[in-house]
Design a protein around this motif. Sequence first.
Motif, PDB file in Angstrom:
ATOM      1  N   THR A 100      53.157  41.393  57.877  1.00 54.99           N
ATOM      2  CA  THR A 100      53.074  42.815  58.195  1.00 54.99           C
ATOM      3  C   THR A 100      52.623  43.542  56.930  1.00 54.99           C
ATOM      4  O   THR A 100      53.152  43.293  55.842  1.00 54.99           O
ATOM      5  CB  THR A 100      54.427  43.365  58.663  1.00 54.99           C
ATOM      6  OG1 THR A 100      54.822  42.688  59.867  1.00 54.99           O
ATOM      7  CG2 THR A 100      54.348  44.859  58.935  1.00 54.99           C
ATOM      8  N   TYR A 101      51.639  44.408  57.081  1.00 51.96           N
ATOM      9  CA  TYR A 101      51.149  45.145  55.923  1.00 51.96           C
ATOM     10  C   TYR A 101      51.077  46.628  56.247  1.00 51.96           C
ATOM     11  O   TYR A 101      51.057  47.041  57.414  1.00 51.96           O
ATOM     12  CB  TYR A 101      49.771  44.622  55.497  1.00 51.96           C
ATOM     13  CG  TYR A 101      48.631  45.060  56.380  1.00 51.96           C
ATOM     14  CD1 TYR A 101      47.843  46.172  56.060  1.00 51.96           C
ATOM     15  CD2 TYR A 101      48.325  44.369  57.555  1.00 51.96           C
ATOM     16  CE1 TYR A 101      46.795  46.573  56.869  1.00 51.96           C
ATOM     17  CE2 TYR A 101      47.273  44.771  58.368  1.00 51.96           C
ATOM     18  CZ  TYR A 101      46.521  45.868  58.026  1.00 51.96           C
ATOM     19  OH  TYR A 101      45.490  46.277  58.827  1.00 51.96           O
ATOM     20  N   VAL A 102      51.045  47.414  55.184  1.00 59.85           N
ATOM     21  CA  VAL A 102      50.873  48.867  55.312  1.00 59.85           C
ATOM     22  C   VAL A 102      49.669  49.255  54.469  1.00 59.85           C
ATOM     23  O   VAL A 102      49.617  48.954  53.268  1.00 59.85           O
ATOM     24  CB  VAL A 102      52.125  49.629  54.845  1.00 59.85           C
ATOM     25  CG1 VAL A 102      51.869  51.136  54.892  1.00 59.85           C
ATOM     26  CG2 VAL A 102      53.329  49.269  55.694  1.00 59.85           C
ATOM     27  N   GLN A 103      48.696  49.886  55.095  1.00 60.87           N
ATOM     28  CA  GLN A 103      47.486  50.310  54.395  1.00 60.87           C
ATOM     29  C   GLN A 103      47.632  51.777  54.031  1.00 60.87           C
ATOM     30  O   GLN A 103      47.918  52.612  54.886  1.00 60.87           O
ATOM     31  CB  GLN A 103      46.255  50.111  55.279  1.00 60.87           C
ATOM     32  CG  GLN A 103      44.970  49.948  54.499  1.00 60.87           C
ATOM     33  CD  GLN A 103      43.882  49.291  55.326  1.00 60.87           C
ATOM     34  OE1 GLN A 103      43.898  49.366  56.548  1.00 60.87           O
ATOM     35  NE2 GLN A 103      42.938  48.656  54.666  1.00 60.87           N
ATOM     36  N   ASN A 104      47.491  52.068  52.747  1.00 61.95           N
ATOM     37  CA  ASN A 104      47.662  53.421  52.222  1.00 61.95           C
ATOM     38  C   ASN A 104      49.129  53.837  52.279  1.00 61.95           C
ATOM     39  O   ASN A 104      49.916  53.332  53.084  1.00 61.95           O
ATOM     40  CB  ASN A 104      46.795  54.446  52.969  1.00 61.95           C
ATOM     41  CG  ASN A 104      45.328  54.071  52.934  1.00 61.95           C
ATOM     42  OD1 ASN A 104      44.837  53.613  51.911  1.00 61.95           O
ATOM     43  ND2 ASN A 104      44.642  54.259  54.061  1.00 61.95           N
ATOM     44  N   ASP A 138      41.088  44.250  51.959  1.00 63.50           N
ATOM     45  CA  ASP A 138      40.969  44.461  50.517  1.00 63.50           C
ATOM     46  C   ASP A 138      42.379  44.464  49.916  1.00 63.50           C
ATOM     47  O   ASP A 138      43.213  45.297  50.271  1.00 63.50           O
ATOM     48  CB  ASP A 138      40.273  45.801  50.264  1.00 63.50           C
ATOM     49  CG  ASP A 138      40.128  46.119  48.776  1.00 63.50           C
ATOM     50  OD1 ASP A 138      40.674  45.381  47.940  1.00 63.50           O
ATOM     51  OD2 ASP A 138      39.475  47.131  48.472  1.00 63.50           O
ATOM     52  N   LYS A 139      42.645  43.517  49.009  1.00 57.26           N
ATOM     53  CA  LYS A 139      43.999  43.375  48.445  1.00 57.26           C
ATOM     54  C   LYS A 139      44.473  44.639  47.742  1.00 57.26           C
ATOM     55  O   LYS A 139      45.680  44.862  47.627  1.00 57.26           O
ATOM     56  CB  LYS A 139      44.041  42.192  47.479  1.00 57.26           C
ATOM     57  CG  LYS A 139      44.019  40.839  48.157  1.00 57.26           C
ATOM     58  CD  LYS A 139      44.224  39.723  47.141  1.00 57.26           C
ATOM     59  CE  LYS A 139      44.304  38.372  47.819  1.00 57.26           C
ATOM     60  NZ  LYS A 139      44.562  37.273  46.858  1.00 57.26           N
ATOM     61  N   SER A 140      43.551  45.437  47.256  1.00 57.18           N
ATOM     62  CA  SER A 140      43.946  46.658  46.532  1.00 57.18           C
ATOM     63  C   SER A 140      44.280  47.804  47.471  1.00 57.18           C
ATOM     64  O   SER A 140      44.744  48.859  47.025  1.00 57.18           O
ATOM     65  CB  SER A 140      42.826  47.087  45.583  1.00 57.18           C
ATOM     66  OG  SER A 140      41.673  47.491  46.322  1.00 57.18           O
ATOM     67  N   ALA A 141      44.061  47.606  48.779  1.00 58.16           N
ATOM     68  CA  ALA A 141      44.200  48.714  49.724  1.00 58.16           C
ATOM     69  C   ALA A 141      45.423  48.599  50.630  1.00 58.16           C
ATOM     70  O   ALA A 141      45.578  49.394  51.553  1.00 58.16           O
ATOM     71  CB  ALA A 141      42.943  48.817  50.581  1.00 58.16           C
ATOM     72  N   VAL A 174      44.540  35.206  52.075  1.00 57.35           N
ATOM     73  CA  VAL A 174      44.248  36.633  52.201  1.00 57.35           C
ATOM     74  C   VAL A 174      44.622  37.070  53.612  1.00 57.35           C
ATOM     75  O   VAL A 174      44.770  36.254  54.519  1.00 57.35           O
ATOM     76  CB  VAL A 174      42.770  36.947  51.916  1.00 57.35           C
ATOM     77  CG1 VAL A 174      42.436  36.661  50.464  1.00 57.35           C
ATOM     78  CG2 VAL A 174      41.857  36.169  52.847  1.00 57.35           C
ATOM     79  N   LEU A 175      44.797  38.380  53.794  1.00 53.89           N
ATOM     80  CA  LEU A 175      45.224  38.912  55.082  1.00 53.89           C
ATOM     81  C   LEU A 175      44.033  39.343  55.933  1.00 53.89           C
ATOM     82  O   LEU A 175      43.061  39.912  55.417  1.00 53.89           O
ATOM     83  CB  LEU A 175      46.149  40.117  54.876  1.00 53.89           C
ATOM     84  CG  LEU A 175      47.653  39.840  54.797  1.00 53.89           C
ATOM     85  CD1 LEU A 175      47.990  38.947  53.609  1.00 53.89           C
ATOM     86  CD2 LEU A 175      48.435  41.151  54.732  1.00 53.89           C
ATOM     87  N   PHE A 176      44.154  39.090  57.229  1.00 54.30           N
ATOM     88  CA  PHE A 176      43.206  39.577  58.218  1.00 54.30           C
ATOM     89  C   PHE A 176      43.981  40.370  59.257  1.00 54.30           C
ATOM     90  O   PHE A 176      44.972  39.866  59.807  1.00 54.30           O
ATOM     91  CB  PHE A 176      42.485  38.404  58.897  1.00 54.30           C
ATOM     92  CG  PHE A 176      41.616  37.601  57.985  1.00 54.30           C
ATOM     93  CD1 PHE A 176      40.259  37.874  57.887  1.00 54.30           C
ATOM     94  CD2 PHE A 176      42.157  36.581  57.213  1.00 54.30           C
ATOM     95  CE1 PHE A 176      39.452  37.137  57.028  1.00 54.30           C
ATOM     96  CE2 PHE A 176      41.354  35.840  56.364  1.00 54.30           C
ATOM     97  CZ  PHE A 176      40.002  36.117  56.259  1.00 54.30           C
ATOM     98  N   ASP A 177      43.550  41.594  59.502  1.00 58.24           N
ATOM     99  CA  ASP A 177      44.222  42.416  60.498  1.00 58.24           C
ATOM    100  C   ASP A 177      44.222  41.689  61.845  1.00 58.24           C
ATOM    101  O   ASP A 177      43.159  41.292  62.350  1.00 58.24           O
ATOM    102  CB  ASP A 177      43.529  43.768  60.624  1.00 58.24           C
ATOM    103  CG  ASP A 177      44.253  44.682  61.600  1.00 58.24           C
ATOM    104  OD1 ASP A 177      45.152  45.402  61.174  1.00 58.24           O
ATOM    105  OD2 ASP A 177      43.897  44.636  62.808  1.00 58.24           O
ATOM    106  N   LEU A 178      45.387  41.514  62.428  1.00 57.09           N
ATOM    107  CA  LEU A 178      45.495  40.686  63.630  1.00 57.09           C
ATOM    108  C   LEU A 178      44.771  41.303  64.824  1.00 57.09           C
ATOM    109  O   LEU A 178      44.103  40.601  65.591  1.00 57.09           O
ATOM    110  CB  LEU A 178      46.970  40.430  63.961  1.00 57.09           C
ATOM    111  CG  LEU A 178      47.255  39.479  65.113  1.00 57.09           C
ATOM    112  CD1 LEU A 178      46.575  38.132  64.930  1.00 57.09           C
ATOM    113  CD2 LEU A 178      48.768  39.283  65.270  1.00 57.09           C
TER     114      LEU A 178
END
Length: 317
Positions: free
Chosen positions: A8-12, A87-90, A29-33
């Motif tokens: 689970t990730y949070v962008q911004n 993008d890992k920085s995002a 690396v992550l890919f949006d599911l």
Amino acid sequence: MAWYAIATYVQNEGGQARPALVLEMLDEVLFDLAEVVKASRSSGLAASEVSSVSALIGAWDVQNAQLKNLAELLPSLVAAGAVKPLDKSAYKLAAPFVPGRIFATASNYYDHAAEMGTELAPRAESSPYCFMKAETSVTATETEVVMPGNTEKLDWEVELGVIIGRRCKNVSVAEAYDVIAGYTVFNDISARDLNRRSDYPFKHDWFRGKSFDTFGPMGPWIVPRDCIADPQKLRMQLQVNGEMMQDDTAEGMIFNIAEQIAYLSGILTLQPGDLIATGTPDGVGMGRGVYLKPGDEMIASIERIGSIRNKVVAAAL
């Protein structure tokens, strides 16, 4: 099968939490599911069905096979340019999900029981000793563990987290693995001095000493059961400020994963999304006479799963 994970990730900052797919062969690396689902067109999943990792676990018997298909398709989708990694920085990793309940097994490694001075009954005359830890203790990797002002003995415990993927009751040891969705890294933070009580005849209070907010670092993601051939052989490690404190395998458990599931399901109905923290090996702070302090950094790792990093900070006054 090839290793993959769901995260689970949070962008911004303040963005919506979204599930992601992680593949070992694509450098983790992550890919949006949801984007992978759209690009695949043949996974059997709709984007609306992958709104969260909790939703996936809630229907694990169905979603598991479909996620496997997506993991197998993903390299070709990337090669064709149909989907791109995040993008890992995002983004920031969030906790993979918030368990419905957390069951923790105490003194479940012989060496850990010995370092704590715990006298155990013979295994043949005993059963797992489980307590509950608040699900609100869960926090993600790269977040802060807040040290309460009323403890002087904050401690670490790397544990293999087992996630239930099927509603079940009275599960046999032989059938226990069938109800597992996957595995994660769990750090059972403990205020040792708050685990003890002198104001009641009941001397131990694990709930109080282990349920503060941020006392359950978890992640970095969930690795499905089928991706790990023998979880009892996984190496578990925990470092504090770069110094190795815990280093053992899950073979050291007194009661193995299947026995813990059988025991708990004999008491209550386990639900998809329940988490079992299966115990910790030796090397904790209390056994060493060393405790965490603000500024300390912990890295808890389990082979074939990953690592989580958390820094200790003092509670705000």
